[in-house]
Design a protein around this motif. Structure first.
Motif, PDB file in Angstrom:
ATOM      1  N   LEU A 127       3.485   0.289   4.445  1.00  0.00           N
ATOM      2  CA  LEU A 127       2.700  -0.423   4.954  1.00  0.00           C
ATOM      3  C   LEU A 127       1.433  -1.000   4.479  1.00  0.00           C
ATOM      4  O   LEU A 127       1.151  -1.966   4.343  1.00  0.00           O
ATOM      5  CB  LEU A 127       2.591   0.449   6.207  1.00  0.00           C
ATOM      6  N   LEU A 128       0.695   0.635   4.245  1.00  0.00           N
ATOM      7  CA  LEU A 128      -0.499   0.490   3.640  1.00  0.00           C
ATOM      8  C   LEU A 128      -1.067  -0.480   2.365  1.00  0.00           C
ATOM      9  O   LEU A 128      -1.209  -1.323   2.501  1.00  0.00           O
ATOM     10  CB  LEU A 128      -1.623   1.386   3.106  1.00  0.00           C
ATOM     11  N   MET A 129      -0.194   0.144   1.218  1.00  0.00           N
ATOM     12  CA  MET A 129      -0.034  -0.177  -0.022  1.00  0.00           C
ATOM     13  C   MET A 129       0.441  -2.657   0.557  1.00  0.00           C
ATOM     14  O   MET A 129      -0.064  -3.347  -0.500  1.00  0.00           O
ATOM     15  CB  MET A 129       0.650  -0.063  -1.138  1.00  0.00           C
ATOM     16  N   GLY A 130       1.437  -2.026   1.270  1.00  0.00           N
ATOM     17  CA  GLY A 130       2.347  -4.093   1.157  1.00  0.00           C
ATOM     18  C   GLY A 130       1.091  -4.658   1.822  1.00  0.00           C
ATOM     19  O   GLY A 130       1.039  -6.377   1.430  1.00  0.00           O
ATOM     20  N   VAL A 131       0.035  -4.148   3.108  1.00  0.00           N
ATOM     21  CA  VAL A 131      -1.158  -4.541   4.045  1.00  0.00           C
ATOM     22  C   VAL A 131      -1.799  -5.453   2.534  1.00  0.00           C
ATOM     23  O   VAL A 131      -2.386  -6.610   2.040  1.00  0.00           O
ATOM     24  CB  VAL A 131      -1.570  -4.237   5.155  1.00  0.00           C
ATOM     25  N   VAL A 132      -2.263  -4.441   1.560  1.00  0.00           N
ATOM     26  CA  VAL A 132      -3.358  -4.265   1.510  1.00  0.00           C
ATOM     27  C   VAL A 132      -3.095  -5.330  -0.327  1.00  0.00           C
ATOM     28  O   VAL A 132      -3.653  -6.742  -0.364  1.00  0.00           O
ATOM     29  CB  VAL A 132      -3.652  -2.565   0.182  1.00  0.00           C
ATOM     30  N   LYS A 133      -2.301  -5.646  -0.663  1.00  0.00           N
ATOM     31  CA  LYS A 133      -1.840  -6.196  -1.704  1.00  0.00           C
ATOM     32  C   LYS A 133      -1.075  -7.791  -1.783  1.00  0.00           C
ATOM     33  O   LYS A 133      -1.963  -8.439  -2.410  1.00  0.00           O
ATOM     34  CB  LYS A 133      -0.883  -6.009  -2.802  1.00  0.00           C
ATOM     35  N   SER A 134      -0.605  -7.798  -0.074  1.00  0.00           N
ATOM     36  CA  SER A 134       0.188  -8.898  -0.035  1.00  0.00           C
ATOM     37  C   SER A 134      -1.141  -9.845   0.621  1.00  0.00           C
ATOM     38  O   SER A 134      -1.444 -11.179   0.516  1.00  0.00           O
ATOM     39  CB  SER A 134       0.721  -8.941   1.089  1.00  0.00           C
ATOM     40  N   MET A 135      -2.064  -9.043   1.573  1.00  0.00           N
ATOM     41  CA  MET A 135      -3.130  -9.782   1.658  1.00  0.00           C
ATOM     42  C   MET A 135      -4.262 -10.099   1.171  1.00  0.00           C
ATOM     43  O   MET A 135      -4.860 -12.121   1.162  1.00  0.00           O
ATOM     44  CB  MET A 135      -3.650  -8.951   2.848  1.00  0.00           C
ATOM     45  N   GLN A 136      -5.108  -9.753   0.257  1.00  0.00           N
ATOM     46  CA  GLN A 136      -5.552  -9.735  -0.921  1.00  0.00           C
ATOM     47  C   GLN A 136      -4.979 -11.039  -1.472  1.00  0.00           C
ATOM     48  O   GLN A 136      -5.447 -12.204  -2.336  1.00  0.00           O
ATOM     49  CB  GLN A 136      -6.497  -8.983  -1.806  1.00  0.00           C
ATOM     50  N   ALA A 137      -3.802 -11.032  -2.189  1.00  0.00           N
ATOM     51  CA  ALA A 137      -3.273 -12.250  -2.407  1.00  0.00           C
ATOM     52  C   ALA A 137      -3.415 -13.397  -1.645  1.00  0.00           C
ATOM     53  O   ALA A 137      -3.524 -14.366  -1.821  1.00  0.00           O
ATOM     54  CB  ALA A 137      -1.863 -11.761  -3.293  1.00  0.00           C
ATOM     55  N   LEU A 138      -2.421 -13.557  -0.160  1.00  0.00           N
ATOM     56  CA  LEU A 138      -2.591 -14.586   0.110  1.00  0.00           C
ATOM     57  C   LEU A 138      -3.722 -14.894   0.685  1.00  0.00           C
ATOM     58  O   LEU A 138      -3.775 -16.643   0.406  1.00  0.00           O
ATOM     59  CB  LEU A 138      -1.772 -13.738   1.402  1.00  0.00           C
ATOM     60  N   VAL A 139      -4.825 -14.153   0.874  1.00  0.00           N
ATOM     61  CA  VAL A 139      -6.217 -14.975   1.629  1.00  0.00           C
ATOM     62  C   VAL A 139      -6.517 -15.834  -0.312  1.00  0.00           C
ATOM     63  O   VAL A 139      -7.536 -16.539   0.193  1.00  0.00           O
ATOM     64  CB  VAL A 139      -7.144 -13.769   2.027  1.00  0.00           C
ATOM     65  N   MET A 140      -6.895 -15.239  -0.650  1.00  0.00           N
ATOM     66  CA  MET A 140      -6.763 -15.909  -2.090  1.00  0.00           C
ATOM     67  C   MET A 140      -6.426 -17.317  -2.790  1.00  0.00           C
ATOM     68  O   MET A 140      -6.734 -18.152  -3.238  1.00  0.00           O
ATOM     69  CB  MET A 140      -7.519 -15.277  -3.086  1.00  0.00           C
ATOM     70  N   GLY A 141      -4.968 -18.125  -1.730  1.00  0.00           N
ATOM     71  CA  GLY A 141      -3.910 -18.364  -2.033  1.00  0.00           C
ATOM     72  C   GLY A 141      -3.310 -18.571  -2.551  1.00  0.00           C
ATOM     73  O   GLY A 141      -2.579 -19.512  -3.083  1.00  0.00           O
ATOM     74  N   ASN A 142      -2.621 -17.269  -3.552  1.00  0.00           N
ATOM     75  CA  ASN A 142      -1.685 -17.323  -4.053  1.00  0.00           C
ATOM     76  C   ASN A 142      -0.039 -17.082  -3.233  1.00  0.00           C
ATOM     77  O   ASN A 142      -0.365 -16.701  -1.772  1.00  0.00           O
ATOM     78  CB  ASN A 142      -1.725 -15.758  -4.528  1.00  0.00           C
ATOM     79  N   SER A 143       0.591 -16.957  -3.763  1.00  0.00           N
ATOM     80  CA  SER A 143       2.735 -16.977  -2.799  1.00  0.00           C
ATOM     81  C   SER A 143       2.579 -15.586  -3.264  1.00  0.00           C
ATOM     82  O   SER A 143       2.597 -14.824  -3.798  1.00  0.00           O
ATOM     83  CB  SER A 143       2.928 -18.666  -2.931  1.00  0.00           C
ATOM     84  N   VAL A 144       3.694 -15.380  -2.494  1.00  0.00           N
ATOM     85  CA  VAL A 144       3.782 -13.549  -2.916  1.00  0.00           C
ATOM     86  C   VAL A 144       4.807 -13.578  -2.607  1.00  0.00           C
ATOM     87  O   VAL A 144       6.204 -13.522  -1.733  1.00  0.00           O
ATOM     88  CB  VAL A 144       2.924 -12.852  -1.359  1.00  0.00           C
TER      89      VAL A 144
END
Length: 497
Positions: A172-189
């Motif tokens: 959960l932690l790794m999913g939140v950290v990586k996905s949200m950093q990617a998403l908020v910067m405009g990427n798709s995941v």
């Protein structure tokens, strides 16, 4: 704490392009509770068809959708409900974490859940700051004898489609950290969890659906090597963010090389804790115990090499032996339990093989070294400490991901630093000394991605970048540095007149 229920055992579909899809393979994995070995859920197993569709959806969302064209502040606003969905389900998520990973409830709540929500909120807060940077004004002489004033700005822009591959220990932690950093910067995941722990990633898909993210911006697929290989080699993928073993990390780097993908690789470690003669031994010993018992040793940043000055080594061993008697092993939700099981029987077998190697290398078993009595089921193993091993022993040099640590005696700070640095890894480390100046100099000398002195401030900082060097990988998570990993710098220069 809100306690909305999560029917995780009913997550039988994958999340692709904003829709829940049954696996075309028709395959499902029975997921056991590591503490009881009983099956608590059946997880869908994705295949090449699903991951191909997920990459296509993510590619279309990035190339043609609105997400990358929003500002970071606008994307942060769209992600607020994502974090809120998690925040409303604390008790249920903690139970899921314990059941899926086996970790003790205290760690499940503090690290698995509370930190996930805190990191999510911190990422949104950072995204609302000005991430662009103005270049200094420069006077530029012109041929006619006049001058122009030049200026510019460095803007952060998204990379594209990001494959996120998470480990089994804190999914959960790794999913939140990586996905949200990617998403908020405009990427798709496209997120792929470990086959051992799929449900904590599938619930993130439900959070994304609740947040009404645009179709294809966030996708979750499960599966094995075939799914992972496509996520790391497909030319439609621009970046891979992976946390796991160094062996798998090197394979990912090779698979990503032909298409020159951006990589963030956090690959574990074999970190050292240096205990000086003037250390507060009560604090140091408590930290030494945590290095073995936290998640049964299944955490990348644990300091499993205890480098202790010989003048206090006997005292250190005696205190640690006494403290280990207070460790309560068992089911993570049971009262008072501080250490749960390993994730699978295969991981316990691996731990036992390293215990055998330690004996073969002449190590002296201080405590542990066996399966605890009274457990007919569950993948449990006692916290285990060895003394008398050289720095060349496999148990000292290789990441085990289990509750094993070694004590190595030294006679000077210089020898301690030399042994700490004589490692293929460089992720974390600790220094224990009442002399802050001494401790700081040792911390500066240790070759690693991060060092804490006397346990650090006592909290996890979402602003402190985390990552390693050498075979511990490269790239950083958390803080501004983490956001920058999921974007690139574009320089725009212009004249003022």
């Amino acid at each position: 704490m809100a306690s909305a229920e999560i029917p995780f055992s009913s997550y039988h579909r994958l999340y692709v392009g904003g829709e829940w899809l049954a696996p075309s393979t028709g395959a499902f994995d029975e997921i056991p509770d590591p503490a009881t070995e009983s099956v608590f859920g059946r997880a869908p197993v994705g295949g090449v068809r699903e991951v191909d569709a997920a990459i296509a959806a993510a590619r279309h969302a990035f190339d043609h959708g609105p997400w990358p064209r929003l500002s970071t502040a606008e994307r942060a606003a769209r992600l607020e409900p994502f974090v809120a969905w998690l925040a409303e389900r604390g008790d249920a998520i903690v139970r899921l974490i314990v059941t899926e990973t086996g970790v003790a409830q205290g760690i499940a709540r503090a690290v698995g859940y509370d930190t996930s929500v805190a990191v999510g909120r911190a990422i949104l807060s950072l995204a609302r700051t000005d991430l662009d940077r103005n270049l200094p004004l420069e006077t530029v002489p012109l041929p006619d004898g006049t001058a122009n004033v030049g200026a510019g700005v460095v803007v952060r822009e998204p990379i594209g489609v990001v494959s996120v591959i998470t480990p089994y220990n804190f999914p959960l932690l790794m999913g939140v950290v990586k996905s949200m950093q990617a998403l908020v910067m405009g990427n798709s995941v496209v997120l792929k969890p470990s086959p051992f722990t799929p449900f904590e990633s599938l619930l993130l898909a439900e959070a994304a659906e609740a947040a009404r993210l645009p179709q294809g911006v966030f996708n979750v697929v499960t599966g094995g090597v075939d799914v992972g290989s496509l996520l790391t080699s497909d030319p439609r993928v621009d970046m891979v963010s992976f946390t796991g073993s160094d062996a798998v990390g090197s394979l990912i780097q090779a698979q990503a090389a032909p298409t020159l993908k951006r990589l963030v690789l956090e690959l574990g470690g074999k970190s050292a804790m240096i205990v000086c003669p003037d250390a507060d031994l009560d604090l140091a010993v408590a930290a030494g115990l945590r290095s073995m018992t936290m998640h049964a040793g299944q955490a990348c940043g644990l300091t499993t090499r205890h480098i202790v000055h010989n003048s206090i080594k006997a005292d250190y061993l005696e205190r640690l032996t006494e403290m280990v008697r207070g460790v309560k092993i068992g089911y993570g939700l049971a009262p008072g339990v501080t250490m749960g099981p390993l994730i699978r029987a295969s991981q316990r077998d691996k731990v036992e093989s390293y215990v055998a190697k330690a004996h073969a290398d002449g190590g002296r078993l201080v405590f542990g070294g066996r399966r605890p009595a009274g457990f007919d089921h569950g993948f449990f193993y006692e916290p285990t400490l060895f003394d008398g091993l050289s720095n060349e022993s496999a148990v000292v040099r290789e990441e085990i991901f289990g509750p094993i640590a070694v004590v190595i005696g030294v006679d000077s700070d210089e020898e301690a630093v030399a042994i700490a640095n004589d490692s293929d890894f460089g992720l974390a480390g600790t220094v224990w000394s009442r002399n802050m100046g001494r401790a700081f100099e040792i911390a500066r000398a240790v070759r690693t991605g991060g060092v804490s002195i006397n346990g650090g401030p006592g909290n996890f900082s979402v602003h402190a970048p985390f990552g390693g060097i050498k075979r511990s990988g490269f790239g950083r998570e958390y803080g501004i540095e983490g956001l920058h990993e999921y974007s690139y710098a574009k320089t725009i220069r212009f004249r003022t007149a």
